[in-house]
Design a protein around this motif. Sequence first.
Motif: not given
Length: 301
Positions: A216-238
């Motif tokens: 949320r913009l009003e809260e002093p916090r970041l969130y990091v989304a980690l996409f762990e697996c490389p590869g075209r198939w995984n990109l399509l899944r994501y």
Amino acid sequence: MHPSVPDPRPRRLYVIYNPAAGWRRRWRYRKVLAHLARLGCALTLCETAARGDAEALARAADPAAVDLVVAAGGDGTINEVINGLAASPIPLAILPLGTANVLAAEIGLAGSARAIAETIATQAPRPVFLGSANGRRFALMVGVGFDARVVADLDLGLKRAFGKLAYVLAALRQLLAYRARRYLVEIDGRPFTAAALVIAKGHYYGGRFTIAPAARLEEPRLYVALFECPGRWNLLRYGWGLLSGRIGRLSDVRVVPARSVSVRAESAEPGEAVQADGDLAATLPLAVTLADATLALVTAA
């Protein structure tokens, strides 16, 4: 102007407009200005001609003569204005004219010209927390990896002509040219690795898709989304997970709350591009923290 109390006087608006838009957006811009004039607002209009102009114009706004700076453009124009206001007490309002208009969705800004004008003319600004990526402020998110390469490959002429289709074409080109990369990430001192990542300040991404639902913009916090697996198939899944709203169900997508994040490439060329709020904004290595001051932003009621 006090950040929580509406000012009953007609507002003096300093409008920074990016004219690189199709006729439909120019029509909306003129409609909003007409409504603002009927509401009694005093309008000072400034047009951009090149990248960086919106930031310079925002920096030049005089707090003694301006009640609100209005960023009229897409998320990239708004980002420039946010950076131009870094040392200014002037609050910000937005008139969304972009392709995705993510910040408008984030603050609940209605789509009609009348509703946008009434929000700008009457709603009180509220403090929101921003992020800082290598010293450059952002409101929504920072991307490292595939989405940054899509932004770097984007044909701006196609974007102006066809909107979101230009992003689809750039994504297809990057998918065909894909080479697996890994990034070494440190979140509040804890080590992680990822094939790509998004550091979110708001919860919407690329329109009204959600990667970090708690952000949320009003809260002093970041969130990091980690996409762990490389590869075209995984990109399509994501991509499928994002479009279907099921990204949170994927076991190899991890969302971690944070106050500070550092990112470097494990084995990629130096100076790899990083996108912030949908525009190229930095290069690796990357240091992301909360910005040192809040921004007063006019939001919908």
